[in-house]
Design a protein around this motif. Structure first.
Motif, short mmCIF file in Angstrom:
data_model
loop_
_atom_site.label_atom_id
_atom_site.label_comp_id
_atom_site.label_asym_id
_atom_site.label_seq_id
_atom_site.Cartn_x
_atom_site.Cartn_y
_atom_site.Cartn_z
N SER A 1 0.84 -1.20 0.00
CA SER A 1 0.00 0.00 0.00
C SER A 1 0.87 1.25 0.00
N GLU A 2 0.25 2.37 -0.36
CA GLU A 2 0.97 3.65 -0.36
C GLU A 2 1.44 4.05 1.04
N PRO A 3 0.64 3.89 2.10
CA PRO A 3 1.14 4.23 3.44
C PRO A 3 2.37 3.43 3.84
N SER A 4 2.43 2.17 3.44
CA SER A 4 3.63 1.37 3.73
C SER A 4 4.83 1.91 2.96
N LEU A 5 4.59 2.35 1.73
CA LEU A 5 5.67 2.95 0.95
C LEU A 5 6.16 4.23 1.60
N PHE A 6 5.23 5.06 2.12
CA PHE A 6 5.62 6.27 2.84
C PHE A 6 6.48 5.92 4.06
N ALA A 7 6.11 4.84 4.76
CA ALA A 7 6.84 4.45 5.96
C ALA A 7 8.28 4.05 5.63
N TRP A 8 8.46 3.30 4.56
CA TRP A 8 9.82 2.92 4.16
C TRP A 8 10.63 4.15 3.74
N THR A 9 9.98 5.12 3.13
CA THR A 9 10.68 6.34 2.72
C THR A 9 11.20 7.12 3.93
N SER A 10 10.54 6.99 5.07
CA SER A 10 10.97 7.71 6.27
C SER A 10 12.37 7.32 6.71
N LEU A 11 12.88 6.16 6.25
CA LEU A 11 14.23 5.73 6.60
C LEU A 11 15.31 6.61 5.98
N LEU A 12 14.92 7.47 5.04
CA LEU A 12 15.88 8.42 4.47
C LEU A 12 16.37 9.42 5.50
N LEU A 13 15.75 9.39 6.66
CA LEU A 13 16.24 10.21 7.78
C LEU A 13 17.72 9.96 8.04
N VAL A 14 18.15 8.72 7.90
CA VAL A 14 19.54 8.35 8.25
C VAL A 14 20.56 9.08 7.37
N PRO A 15 20.49 8.98 6.01
CA PRO A 15 21.47 9.72 5.21
C PRO A 15 21.35 11.24 5.37
N CYS A 16 20.13 11.74 5.62
CA CYS A 16 19.98 13.18 5.83
C CYS A 16 20.71 13.63 7.09
N LEU A 17 20.66 12.83 8.14
CA LEU A 17 21.37 13.16 9.36
C LEU A 17 22.88 13.12 9.15
#
Length: 417
Positions: free
Chosen positions: A177-193
């Motif tokens: 689902s799209e919400p699950s895709l959004f959740a996986w995208t949140s892991l981009l926090l790591v390279p941004c940090l």
């Protein structure tokens, strides 16, 4: 604002455009823009869960509306403060919003209101984040390289829209689902940090010279209005706003159009952004030598033509029209942004650059509302993309008007001399 930082060893070692600070800002913005590009499927998800078209427009535009409202305050506050804490907090909150979509129940009576709250929160903190990044970016572009600088930095937006929809369409059947895709995208926090850590010295610096002049929001608002009314750039800003309306409409509603035409939405994002990347990679050094006022109106019309062919043409013309769209966009944005940059003084460059970003925020706010309104009239996605073609045509028209205004000013000046 000074374009060289005396405290940065990178700037001493390399006075050119491609400095370590510029590269770090590039990747920081690149990863963070994935937070926005993942919403390419947001409107279609809202349709799947039976959200009313009027609500869909509001929910799409709410995020950008909050960015529009918050950015001026964020810009003023960050002038005299370290940007590092604001950037880190913003990244955590934006990732948290993406992660939380999966816990919402579409059957709940409060579903739309909860979505609206999430979009508002993310919009506020995206405004804080982008204000920090843009103000630092401006200080990294040397004089005489503005078009090249904006062309290269625009890759931070182009690459996510080339990669994320393609990966997203591949992952959606897997994650479910799209919400699950959004959740996986949140892991981009790591390279941004990671990028924030390396940029910490630059992010801690304040714009002392500008802060002394723009010390509070009232003064900032005055400077902003002066930028619009007295900088001579009002028609260029109008051109940028119309252009933003068109590109935002394509972003939000292209997947819906493809559901009617049989086109592949991933191909649209992949081909037009890949075309832009290739052109800017090989020709970015020549952008500052191009006659802006001749080219921009022409590419605005070719960009509009590409959108019309995508909407109404045969399916075999879908990819060629997408490439035409990408060629036009690869020239339209950097040449218009460079006109704003080059016609600003060092003191007004930050204000004008932020107002340019406000035009994109406004485009992101109003384009989904316009699209939702068109659909609520009983029309379909063909009509929405046709409206987008009209918007980009207006962008070229405003730029032409600005050229005529400058010509008349030159004629009056010669007569007075």
């Amino acid at each position: 604002m000074s374009t060289h930082s005396p405290t940065s060893p990178t700037r001493k070692a390399d006075p050119g455009l491609i400095s370590l600070d510029f590269i770090l800002l590039f990747f920081m913005a690149l990863f963070s823009n994935c937070y926005l590009s993942i919403y390419y499927c947001f409107e279609q998800w809202l349709e799947h869960v039976s959200v009313d078209p009027s609500w869909r427009g509001i929910l799409l535009g709410a995020l950008f509306g909050m960015v529009l409202v918050t950015r001026p305050f964020a810009t003023v506050i960050m002038l005299k403060r370290s940007r590092l804490p604001a950037v880190i907090v913003s990244l955590f909150i934006c990732s948290g919003v993406l992660f939380s979509y999966q816990f919402l129940d579409p059957a709940s009576p409060s579903f739309e209101w909860l979505l609206l709250a999430l979009r508002i929160v993310q919009g506020i903190f995206l405004a804080i984040y982008s204000s920090c990044v843009v103000s630092v970016l401006v200080s990294c572009i040397p004089p005489g390289q503005s078009a090249r600088g904006f062309a290269l930095f625009s890759f931070t937006t182009l690459l996510p829209y080339a990669i994320i929809p393609t990966i997203g369409e591949f992952l959606l059947p897997i994650v479910g689902s799209e919400p699950s895709l959004f959740a996986w995208t949140s892991l981009l926090l790591v390279p941004c940090l990671v990028m924030s850590f390396f940029l910490a010295p630059r992010l801690r610096q304040t714009d002392a010279a500008v802060a002394g002049r723009t010390a509070n929001f009232a003064q900032y608002r005055k400077d902003l209005m002066h930028s619009v009314l007295h900088s001579g750039l009002s028609l260029v800003f109008a051109s940028m706003f119309s252009f933003s309306l068109a590109t935002s409409t394509g972003l939000f509603f292209m997947k819906g159009l493809c559901s009617q035409t049989g086109g592949d939405p991933a191909k649209f994002f992949f081909y037009y952004t890949t075309t832009m990347i290739v052109l800017r990679f090989f020709f970015s050094k020549r952008l500052d030598t191009l006659p802006r006022y001749r080219i921009v109106p022409i590419v605005a019309l070719t960009m509009a033509s590409g959108l019309l062919i995508i909407a109404w043409g045969p399916l075999w013309a879908y990819v060629p029209a997408t490439i035409l769209y990408g060629i036009s966009l690869s020239l339209l944005y950097p040449l218009t942004a460079a006109a704003i940059y080059d016609r600003s003084t060092p003191e007004t460059r930050t204000i004008n650059s932020n107002f340019m970003m406000l035009m994109f925020d406004a485009g992101g706010l109003f384009s989904p509302m316009i699209g939702g309104f068109v659909i609520s009239l009983g029309l379909d996605y063909h009509a929405v993309i046709t409206v987008a073609a009209g918007m980009v045509s207006m962008s070229g028209f405003f730029f032409t008007l600005d050229r005529l205004r400058l010509h008349l000013q030159e004629v009056r000046a010669r007569r007075q001399a």
